[in-house]
Write an enzyme that holds these catalytic residues in place. Structure first.
Site, PDB file in Angstrom:
ATOM      1  N   LYS A 197      -6.692   3.155   0.717  1.00  0.00           N
ATOM      2  CA  LYS A 197      -5.391   3.439   1.307  1.00  0.00           C
ATOM      3  C   LYS A 197      -5.515   4.540   2.335  1.00  0.00           C
ATOM      4  O   LYS A 197      -6.140   5.550   2.025  1.00  0.00           O
ATOM      5  CB  LYS A 197      -4.436   3.871   0.183  1.00  0.00           C
ATOM      6  CG  LYS A 197      -3.092   4.313   0.647  1.00  0.00           C
ATOM      7  CD  LYS A 197      -2.317   4.838  -0.506  1.00  0.00           C
ATOM      8  CE  LYS A 197      -0.991   5.328   0.021  1.00  0.00           C
ATOM      9  NZ  LYS A 197      -0.227   5.993  -0.986  1.00  0.00           N
ATOM     10  N   ARG A 223       7.293   9.324   2.885  1.00  0.00           N
ATOM     11  CA  ARG A 223       7.783  10.616   2.381  1.00  0.00           C
ATOM     12  C   ARG A 223       9.283  10.739   2.576  1.00  0.00           C
ATOM     13  O   ARG A 223       9.949  11.431   1.814  1.00  0.00           O
ATOM     14  CB  ARG A 223       6.999  11.760   3.017  1.00  0.00           C
ATOM     15  CG  ARG A 223       5.559  11.703   2.521  1.00  0.00           C
ATOM     16  CD  ARG A 223       4.670  12.796   3.027  1.00  0.00           C
ATOM     17  NE  ARG A 223       3.290  12.520   2.599  1.00  0.00           N
ATOM     18  CZ  ARG A 223       2.243  13.181   3.011  1.00  0.00           C
ATOM     19  NH1 ARG A 223       2.389  14.177   3.859  1.00  0.00           N
ATOM     20  NH2 ARG A 223       1.033  12.866   2.582  1.00  0.00           N
ATOM     21  N   CYS A 232       1.207  16.533  -5.529  1.00  0.00           N
ATOM     22  CA  CYS A 232       0.894  15.479  -6.493  1.00  0.00           C
ATOM     23  C   CYS A 232       0.438  16.035  -7.837  1.00  0.00           C
ATOM     24  O   CYS A 232       0.150  15.276  -8.766  1.00  0.00           O
ATOM     25  CB  CYS A 232      -0.179  14.552  -5.914  1.00  0.00           C
ATOM     26  SG  CYS A 232       0.417  13.677  -4.449  1.00  0.00           S
ATOM     27  N   LYS A 249      -8.182   7.304  -1.379  1.00  0.00           N
ATOM     28  CA  LYS A 249      -6.885   7.582  -0.747  1.00  0.00           C
ATOM     29  C   LYS A 249      -7.067   8.742   0.214  1.00  0.00           C
ATOM     30  O   LYS A 249      -7.458   9.835  -0.191  1.00  0.00           O
ATOM     31  CB  LYS A 249      -5.845   7.920  -1.809  1.00  0.00           C
ATOM     32  CG  LYS A 249      -4.502   8.271  -1.204  1.00  0.00           C
ATOM     33  CD  LYS A 249      -3.429   8.454  -2.248  1.00  0.00           C
ATOM     34  CE  LYS A 249      -2.130   8.872  -1.602  1.00  0.00           C
ATOM     35  NZ  LYS A 249      -1.068   9.098  -2.589  1.00  0.00           N
ATOM     36  N   SER A 283       3.314   2.762   4.663  1.00  0.00           N
ATOM     37  CA  SER A 283       4.602   2.858   5.342  1.00  0.00           C
ATOM     38  C   SER A 283       4.473   2.997   6.866  1.00  0.00           C
ATOM     39  O   SER A 283       5.216   2.373   7.612  1.00  0.00           O
ATOM     40  CB  SER A 283       5.394   4.035   4.772  1.00  0.00           C
ATOM     41  OG  SER A 283       4.653   5.235   4.888  1.00  0.00           O
TER      42      SER A 283
END
Ligand code: PBG
Length: 325
Positions: A248, A205, A130, A195, A274
């Protein structure tokens, strides 16, 4: 007073009374629909682990936004799946890049739909981390400048809100000041504040093609064991002028949502990620659980825990059910 005077079942006797005493109401206005935008024309690549989720070229994305608008879902969130990545992230900062073009196209065709964008480097960097990398270190301060320019490029294209998901220290303040200096003092920031380094991101991913090529994200995302630290992260982002803070994932972190809700006086978002989506679908496809029921139960639980809004791949499915009622 105890039983038999007290009988909680009195208020569960029929659907009317149950509706009257219902404490939590999920509404279409609470939902944000995440999308994966990619280069090309007529592209509609299914994501194998996420039924009904596709990587979409901009023309195809517009068709999906039309559906979102028809369902009165107020906001979409865009992730980039670029054909080309590099080691600098500059592809993600280009003013005529994939995401700015998607923003312009959507705002032109559907001005009534709010567009939020992911601001992070993992989609744009070859190694999938990231932030910028030197050796095996993910660089913090050097990354802030690239993130800030990415946010400004999105703002120039007309984005309604930016959403930094990278977990670098100080990024909310850096992005806020870059937006303000560029004349976008009115553009809000939804911060991925708490997060966690989660296994529940697995299917994402695949969708975003952003799996780190070495190491993992534990050097910047939070340890799932830590609750107090989540509050620290949230309060730092509030101090740096985040407009909305996010927790999250959602379902394994309902306690964090609850604690954050009590701690701050700004809106709280939660990301029903997800893996949470894939689990319910997989169980449904095996005939083990009812999808609509477990979906609504999950989303209601996230709201009950204190989330004002929910990013969820179930947004359209849930909105269809909510709109029927
Ligand atoms: C990356 C990013 C991730 C998600 C949103 N932004 C994945 C990660 O951190 O590895 C996950 C979303 C999901 O699982 O639905 N910045």
């Amino acid at each position: 007073m105890a039983f038999p005077e007290n009988r909680p079942r009195r208020l569960r006797a029929n659907p009317l009374i149950r509706a009257m005493v219902r404490e939590t109401h999920l509404r279409t206005e609470n939902l944000i629909h995440p999308m994966f935008v990619t280069d090309g024309q007529g592209v509609r690549n299914p994501v194998s682990s996420m039924p009904e989720v596709f990587q979409l070229s901009i023309d195809e994305a517009l068709k999906e936004v039309e559906e979102v608008a028809g369902l009165a879902i107020p906001m979409v969130n865009l992730f980039g799946v670029p054909g080309k990545k590099d080691l600098t992230g500059e592809i993600g900062c280009a003013e005529d890049g994939l995401i700015p073009r998607a923003i312009r196209a959507i705002k032109k065709a559907f001005p009534q739909v709010l567009v939020m964008t992911d601001v992070c480097l993992c989609d744009w960097l070859t190694h999938g981390h990231c932030g910028l990398v030197r050796g095996d270190v993910v660089l913090n301060d050097e990354t802030l400048d690239v993130l800030s320019r990415m946010a400004v490029a999105h703002a120039r294209a007309g984005v309604d809100m930016v959403s930094p998901s990278d977990m670098m220290d100080g990024r909310i303040g850096a992005i806020r000041s870059a937006l303000d200096h560029a004349g976008f003092g009115h553009t809000p920031i939804m911060a991925y504040s708490a997060k966690f380094a989660s296994g529940f991101y697995g299917p994402f991913r695949e969708a975003a093609q952003s799996t780190p090529q070495f190491g993992d994200r534990s050097g910047y995302q939070m340890d799932p064991a830590n609750g107090r630290e989540a509050l620290k992260e949230v309060l730092l982002d509030v101090a740096e002028s985040a407009d909305i803070v996010m927790v999250k994932p959602a379902l394994a972190y309902l306690d964090i949502i609850w604690r954050v809700r009590r701690e701050v006086n700004i809106p709280v978002a939660a990301y029903n990620v997800s893996g949470e989506y894939a689990m319910l679908w997989a169980a449904h496809q095996n005939g083990w659980m009812d999808l609509d029921r477990t979906m609504m139960e999950s989303l209601t639980a996230i709201k009950r825990a204190g989330a004002d809004m929910i990013l969820t791949y179930f947004a359209r499915r849930a909105a269809r059910l909510l709109n029927q009622r």
